[in-house]
Each structure stands twice: as structure tokens, then as C-alpha cells.
Scaffold this active site. Structure first.
Site, PDB file in Angstrom:
ATOM      1  N   GLY A   1       0.860  -1.180   0.000  1.00 16.38           N
ATOM      2  CA  GLY A   1       0.000   0.000   0.000  1.00 16.38           C
ATOM      3  C   GLY A   1       0.892   1.224   0.000  1.00 16.38           C
TER       4      GLY A   1
ATOM      5  CB  CYS B   1     -11.491  22.050  19.797  1.00 16.74           C
ATOM      6  SG  CYS B   1     -11.985  23.560  18.990  1.00 16.74           S
ATOM      7  CD  GLU B   2      -9.220  15.806  20.177  1.00 17.46           C
ATOM      8  OE1 GLU B   2      -8.348  15.324  20.926  1.00 17.46           O
ATOM      9  OE2 GLU B   2     -10.247  15.222  19.835  1.00 17.46           O
TER      10      GLU B   2
ATOM     11  NE  ARG C   1       1.109   7.444   8.332  1.00 10.76           N
ATOM     12  CZ  ARG C   1       2.383   7.506   8.615  1.00 10.76           C
ATOM     13  NH1 ARG C   1       3.058   8.604   8.374  1.00 10.76           N
ATOM     14  NH2 ARG C   1       3.012   6.466   9.126  1.00 10.76           N
TER      15      ARG C   1
ATOM     16  CE1 TYR D   1      -2.886   2.491   5.233  1.00  9.24           C
ATOM     17  CE2 TYR D   1      -0.547   2.847   4.866  1.00  9.24           C
ATOM     18  CZ  TYR D   1      -1.649   2.015   4.866  1.00  9.24           C
ATOM     19  OH  TYR D   1      -1.493   0.699   4.495  1.00  9.24           O
TER      20      TYR D   1
END
Ligand code: LLP
Length: 434
Positions: free
Chosen positions: A285, A351-352, A322, A379
Site C-alpha cells: 500500500g 479543538c484538541e 498520522r 494513509y
């Protein structure tokens, strides 16, 4: 700028500006808005050619693991170039078929196939189910009998080999949820041989992702060949071996083996063990798409504080998860060359506190500048979400050779800005492909 930006096939810096093939990335950002995923056709070709050189002259096959990037234009490219697909859901099955794949071009992996998944795959006449447990084998048998078909299966073996990668993407250790215990594999094949809806086809493994050394692959292959020997002694003959994916790429300073080196090492091991004629399937992949994609994002604000300097950009963890999920380090490059670099945490609007693209990196940038995150083709978009009710990034595939600079063309992929704003909550396989 990372030293090897210009070594990314399909991307270059010329007179201070970054290009994807013949297109200026800043101009692309202006035209389509950011966050924007940009893929290079040339880079996809380069990556695939490396795999194809490895399998040339053999009866091995490449099945692109589309979880890395299931954009339909990319899938069409891979299908047209002769690869099959490794799928892990009914949505991926639908996408493989939309890209033109025939059943035999599809292998189906994953630990949790539902009855509906199995039924759809049987009706599509897929090439092989990679089975991960006894109850799954029994369920496939039952659904196959209901459908009056024989299901071709491989058993995914957990070889208990350390892939030496991030724990979240290591899959071949015995405490991982994947595969059948090494010691129980032969018994499972013996059971499969008695089931009327099952046709034994091959054997399968996959030990992890972003693996940068050859040794775990070869070691796992050796262990699988021990089982193939044991099966033959029990009168169970296989028509292929599926070696999984997992080959790593260079994001910063990793030095993974090339696909060609990996294929040749595994083929050599197969020959040594007396299986030179057994077709081997590979399911890459990341190594096919990671370096063919970048994520463009615009700097919104600079926010120096007493403790840290924050550079706030318009891409967030919902566009590229990622860095926060795997502590992945993916280089960020300014499309406009500037001096006076500073140390920055590059963060998004979500918001993190875990919403960052990079931490403590040296960068020189001003509000309005466009940054490119390299190695974002795998990904990235396929793990994107609508968290914070944010729309999804648009994607463009660039195809333009230096010889045809004026004719460089952009293919709009299936997500336009319109779709981004209005349809972002739809299941992606419902979206019409132009
Ligand atoms: N085959 C199977 C059965 C797999 O589970 C995977 C990946 C592949 C093939 C393809 O592996 P690759 O060649 O891409 O390494 N989201 C993570 C990676 C998860 C990989 C899961 N399985 C990341 O961003 O690093």
C-alpha cells in the site's frame, strides 16, 4: 526543506518555487483552495515500476492495498497498470469494481468480515478470502453454501515475527489480533479441507507496516514455507502464497530496501526452499503511494507564546492523523523560500491538543504562505474524517511531462470543492465519479 525533496520523483523546487511535475504548487493551492492533496502521476509510475521490476519474469502478482489511498483516479491508474487489489471492506470491494477490477484481481483481508461482506465478495467472484479465524472460516463456508458457490480461501498465519515498527501497525506478533496462531494453522487447513463450501487456495501473512528492514520479511517467509511443507505432507497443495504488504518508505532519514530488493530476496528464499514455481502475491500500500502525494496547507496565524511558538495552519488532524496517532514525522516545506527560520509547533484548527502536523520543527513562514507536507500520499486522505464537522480536503492528480509542459493537465478527482462543502457526510462510495 528536507534534503531529499528534489529526490521525490514528480516534485521539484525551481527558482525558489515548488512544483508537482510542471505545475506550481502555490498556484494549485490558489486555484483549488487548501487543505489540498496533490498526487503526481509520474511518482505513482516510478513507485509501481520498482515493484514491477521485482516481479518481472516471474508469475508473482501485485495487489495494491487500497486502504493506503482509495481515490478512484489512483485505483484506475493501478488497475490500468495491471495490479490487482487487496481489500478490507465492502466499500473497498465496490471501489475496486468501479475501477474496473474483475473478481480474480481481488483478495479480501481483515479480521471482521460480516455475512453481507462475504456474500458481496462471493457474488463478485473474488480471487481469494484471507481467513483469520475458525469462526470466520465456518461463516464463509455457510454463506458460500447458501450462495451455491465455493469460496477460495487462504489462511492468514500469524508468524510471530517482530516487524520492528510502531506498535499500532505491527500485526504479526502473537499478541496482535491478526491471523491464526502459527501452531494451529495446519489443523485449520485440515478442517477447511472437509468443508463443502471451501476451496483451499493459498496461504497468507502480513506482519506490519512501515517496515524498513529486510530481515523480518525473510524470516517470516521462512516460517511460512515450513507450514507449506507441512501442508504438502498432509496432501494439501496450495496455488499461491500471499506475502502481504508492509514495505516502508523514506519520510525523513529512513533507509528501507527497495521493492525490487524485497521481491528478489523473498523469491530467492522461495527457490531455496523448493518453491520457485509457487506464485507469490504482494500487497503493498504505502510504498506505492506515500511519496506520490503531498498535503498543501495555508498558514493562518503565527502565535508565539512564552512557552512555545504555534504556527496555525488550515489542515488539521482530521485531514492528516498520522503525526498525532503514530508520532509520525512528515516533513513540512514552505512553497515560498524564506530566511530566518524559527522553531514551531505546526497545529490545526481542531479543538484538541493532539491536533498537530509537526512539533518543534524549524521553519520560516508567514501568514498566507502555503506549506507542503511530503510523503502524504498514503494513509492521509484515506484516514481523513469530518471531525469538528470540518469538510474534507480536495484532491488533484497532476499529470504533465516536461516535454508537454504546456499541455500539463489536472484531473479533478471525485471530490470537488462543491462536494467538499455539500456532501461531506456522505459515505465516500456513494459519491459519483465523473
Ligand atoms: N495487507 C494487509 C493485510 C494489511 O493489513 C495492510 C496494512 C497492507 C497489506 C498494506 O500495508 P502497507 O504496504 O501499506 O504497509 N495507517 C497506518 C498503516 C496501517 C497499515 C494497516 N495494514 C499508517 O498510517 O502508518
Amino acid at each position: 526543506m528536507p534534503k531529499d525533496f528534489s529526490a521525490l520523483s514528480g516534485f521539484s523546487r525551481r527558482d525558489g518555487a515548488l512544483y508537482c511535475e510542471e505545475l506550481n504548487l502555490r498556484e494549485l493551492a490558489q486555484r483549488f483552495g487548501t487543505p489540498l492533496y496533490v498526487y503526481s502521476h509520474q511518482a505513482l509510475k516510478t513507485a509501481l515500476e520498482n515493484w514491477m521490476r521485482g516481479i518481472a519474469g516471474t508469475n508473482h502478482r501485485v495487489f495494491y492495498a487500497m486502504k493506503a489511498n482509495s481515490n478512484l483516479a489512483l485505483l484506475k491508474f493501478f488497475h490500468d497498470s495491471g495490479t490487482g487489489f487487496d481489500i478490507v471492506s465492502r466499500g473497498e470491494l465496490q471501489r475496486a469494481l468501479m475501477a474496473g477490477a474483475k473478481g480474480n484481481d481481488i483478495v479480501y483481508s481483515g479480521v471482521g468480515k460480516s455475512r453481507e461482506d462475504i456474500r458481496a465478495a462471493l457474488r463478485a467472484d473474488i480471487g481469494c478470502f484471507n481467513v483469520e479465524s475458525i469462526p470466520e472460516l465456518d461463516r464463509i463456508n455457510e454463506v458460500a453454501l447458501e450462495e451455491k458457490r465455493m469460496a477460495p480461501v487462504s489462511v492468514r498465519v500469524n508468524p510471530d515475527v517482530d516487524a520492528k515498527t510502531h506498535p499500532y501497525i505491527s500485526t504479526g506478533l502473537k499478541n496482535n489480533k491478526f491471523g491464526v496462531s502459527y501452531d494451529q494453522t495446519v489443523a485449520l487447513y485440515q478442517r477447511a479441507a472437509t468443508l463443502p463450501g471451501i476451496r483451499i487456495s493459498g496461504i497468507d501473512m502480513h506482519i506490519g507496516s512501515q517496515i524498513t528492514e529486510l530481515e523480518p520479511f525473510v524470516h517470516a517467509a521462512d516460517k511460512i514455507f515450513d507450514i507449506v511443507d507441512a501442508l504438502a505432507q498432509n496432501g494439501i497443495m496450495l496455488d499461491h502464497l500471499d506475502f502481504g504488504g508492509g514495505l516502508g518508505v523514506r519520510y525523513t532519514d529512513e533507509t528501507p530496501p527497495s521493492a525490487e530488493t524485497l521481491v528478489k530476496a523473498v523469491s530467492r528464499k522461495a527457490a531455496e526452499r523448493g518453491f520457485a514455481d509457487l506464485p507469490i502475491y504482494f500487497e503493498p500500500g504505502r510504498s506505492l503511494v506515500a511519496r506520490a502525494g503531498i498535503l498543501l496547507t495555508t498558514v493562518e496565524y503565527l502565535k508565539p507564546t512564552e512557552a512555545k511558538n504555534f504556527m496555525i495552519v488550515d489542515a488539521a488532524m482530521n485531514d492528516m492523523v498520522r503525526p498525532t496517532l503514530y508520532q509520525a514525522q512528515m516533513p513540512l516545506v514552505n512553497c515560498t523560500q524564506r530566511d530566518a527560520a524559527n522553531l514551531w509547533d505546526v497545529v490545526g484548527p481542531v479543538c484538541e491538543t493532539g491536533d498537530f502536523l509537526a512539533r518543534s520543527i524549524e521553519l520560516a513562514a508567514q501568514p498566507g504562505d502555503v506549506l507542503a507536507m511530503t510523503g502524504a500520499g498514503a494513509y492521509g486522505m484515506s484516514m481523513a474524517s469530518n471531525y469538528n464537522s470540518r469538510g474534507r480536503a480536495a484532491e488533484v492528480l497532476v499529470s504533465g511531462s516536461p516535454a508537454a509542459a504546456k499541455r500539463s493537465k489536472i484531473s479533478w478527482l471525485w471530490k470537488t470543492r462543491f462536494l467538499r462543502t455539500h456532501l461531506f457526510n456522505k459515505q465516500f462510495f456513494d459519491v459519483h465519479f465523473p
